[in-house]
Design a protein around this motif. Structure first.
Motif, short mmCIF file in Angstrom:
data_model
loop_
_atom_site.label_atom_id
_atom_site.label_comp_id
_atom_site.label_asym_id
_atom_site.label_seq_id
_atom_site.Cartn_x
_atom_site.Cartn_y
_atom_site.Cartn_z
N ASP A 217 101.39 -9.64 32.22
CA ASP A 217 101.98 -8.65 33.14
C ASP A 217 102.94 -7.73 32.39
OD1 ASP A 217 100.71 -9.48 35.54
OD2 ASP A 217 102.07 -11.18 35.68
N GLU A 243 93.63 -16.56 32.83
CA GLU A 243 94.05 -15.36 33.55
C GLU A 243 93.03 -14.22 33.45
OE1 GLU A 243 98.10 -14.27 32.78
OE2 GLU A 243 98.84 -16.04 33.82
N LYS A 246 92.88 -11.70 36.40
CA LYS A 246 93.94 -10.70 36.37
C LYS A 246 93.53 -9.54 35.48
CE LYS A 246 98.20 -12.02 36.04
NZ LYS A 246 99.47 -12.62 35.54
N TRP A 250 92.78 -5.50 36.36
CA TRP A 250 93.43 -4.41 35.63
C TRP A 250 92.41 -3.39 35.16
CZ3 TRP A 250 97.22 -6.75 31.51
CH2 TRP A 250 98.29 -7.40 32.17
#
Length: 380
Positions: A217, A243, A246, A250
């Protein structure tokens, strides 16, 4: 030097054998044989989760020992006393989970015992009961093989004599990566950059497993801020892991984020060749060697969770370490991408560092440390 006569015997015990340790043991065995020292390696078996990684290694002359795991792998029992007859030194991993090692450290013995490790859990809390116990076990050893200078300092701070510590400068065999790098023509990189939409744009690359300690992040937010300074900035992500969803989101939401999954071998070198800087705001470990071998300066943060290999980073010379905040990281990356002369200087720093941290050098240090340990009286 070790006295002439009957060969001395050294045993190294590994909970499990990974592929990147095989070249080290092959070279170490040769170096010790030249000094009349016999090396045996005992290896255990991996947990089911570790087997799924498919990163195990094979050493034809190693001996497999029974391995039992408890509490979901948090404790391990490997009894190997039957392999310790007539030995002079046993080298063991310094991990709290290895129960038999503690018994061997604290019990009566006629041979020397050396520990090999980080000195502490770099991602743990130094004041925890687990870390206090780990510091206590250091005092029970006769010698310590430390991963890097950071580990040397940790072990010495526990009161262990510096004269009994060997700094290995932990490494892996980077010769294949060097060969892959040299086999790639500039035209191949140009084609790949065109296919990815990177041509003529500043590119930062992240490579590694996609898990929480990499602080992904933070990486995305830093990318946004870099684009405010360099609107054409592109972020290339190489890797896979927990992850991944995620990263998938993105990529779908930001046309400047390019995720290509895990890449190995020549493909890995080819994709890395598309970037000017390497980005990792989270935990840095042996991946720093990729930066050095390929001449791609690494930018990271002073996040406090790095592995001992972060000792190889000389900020401003072969990479950059920023304060642990997104703005500082984004400013540093933007500045480096915007100054070709500074970038070229750091690329050369990477190349120079690649020569310093090689598997051959690590094996030499390991062999020298073993010889000195054998010549040094036991602590107790």
């Amino acid at each position: 030097m070790v006295p002439s006569g009957s060969p001395r015997r050294v045993v190294i015990v590994e909970r499990r054998l990974t592929h990147y340790r095989v070249p080290l043991y092959e070279r170490l065995r040769e170096l010790l044989a030249e000094r009349q020292i016999d090396l045996a390696v005992l290896v255990g078996t991996a947990t089911p989760e570790e087997l799924a990684k498919r990163d195990g290694g094979h050493l034809p002359w190693a001996t497999v020992i029974p391995t039992h795991y408890f509490l979901s792998g948090s404790l391990c029992w490997q009894r190997f006393n039957g392999h310790l007859h007539d030995i002079d030194l046993v080298v063991m991993d310094h991990q709290n989970k290895l129960l038999y090692n503690h018994w061997l450290l604290c019990g009566p013995r006629r041979f020397r015992v050396a520990l090999w490790g980080h000195g502490r859990n770099m991602q743990g809390h130094a004041g925890s009961l687990s870390e206090r116990f780990k510091r206590w076990t250091i005092s029970k050893a006769d010698w310590y093989f430390a991963y890097t200078q950071i580990s040397v300092d940790v072990v010495a701070s526990a009161g262990f004599p510096v004269a009994r510590i060997t700094n290995l400068n932990n490494s892996i065999d980077t010769s294949n990566l060097s060969h892959d790098r040299d086999s790639i023509a500039p035209g191949e990189i140009a084609v790949l950059k065109r296919d990815l939409g990177l041509t003529g744009k500043p590119v930062g690359v992240f490579i590694g497993s996609l898990f929480a300690e990499k602080r992904l992040d933070f990486l995305l937010e830093a990318g946004r801020r870099i684009r405010r300074r360099l609107p054409e900035f592109q972020c290339l992500i190489i890797g896979d892991g927990p992850e991944r969803e995620k990263i998938r989101k993105w990529t779908a939401a930001h046309d400047w984020v390019h995720w290509v999954g895990a890449r190995r071998g020549r493909e890995k070198a080819l994709f890395l060749g598309c970037a000017e800087v390497m980005l990792n705001p989270g935990m840095v470990g042996l991946g720093i060697l990729d930066s050095f071998v390929l001449g791609i300066p690494l930018v990271t943060t002073d996040c406090g969770i790095h592995s001992p290999e972060i000792a190889y980073l000389r900020s401003g010379e072969n990479g950059v370490m920023t304060p642990d905040n997104v703005d500082a990281f984004a400013v540093a990356v933007s500045a480096l991408l915007g100054h070709p002369v500074a970038l070229a200087g750091m690329r050369q720093g990477c190349v120079d560092s690649a020569r310093d941290f090689r598997i051959e050098t690590m094996a030499d240090r390991f062999a020298d440390g073993i010889v000195t340990a054998l010549a040094t009286p036991r602590q107790r």
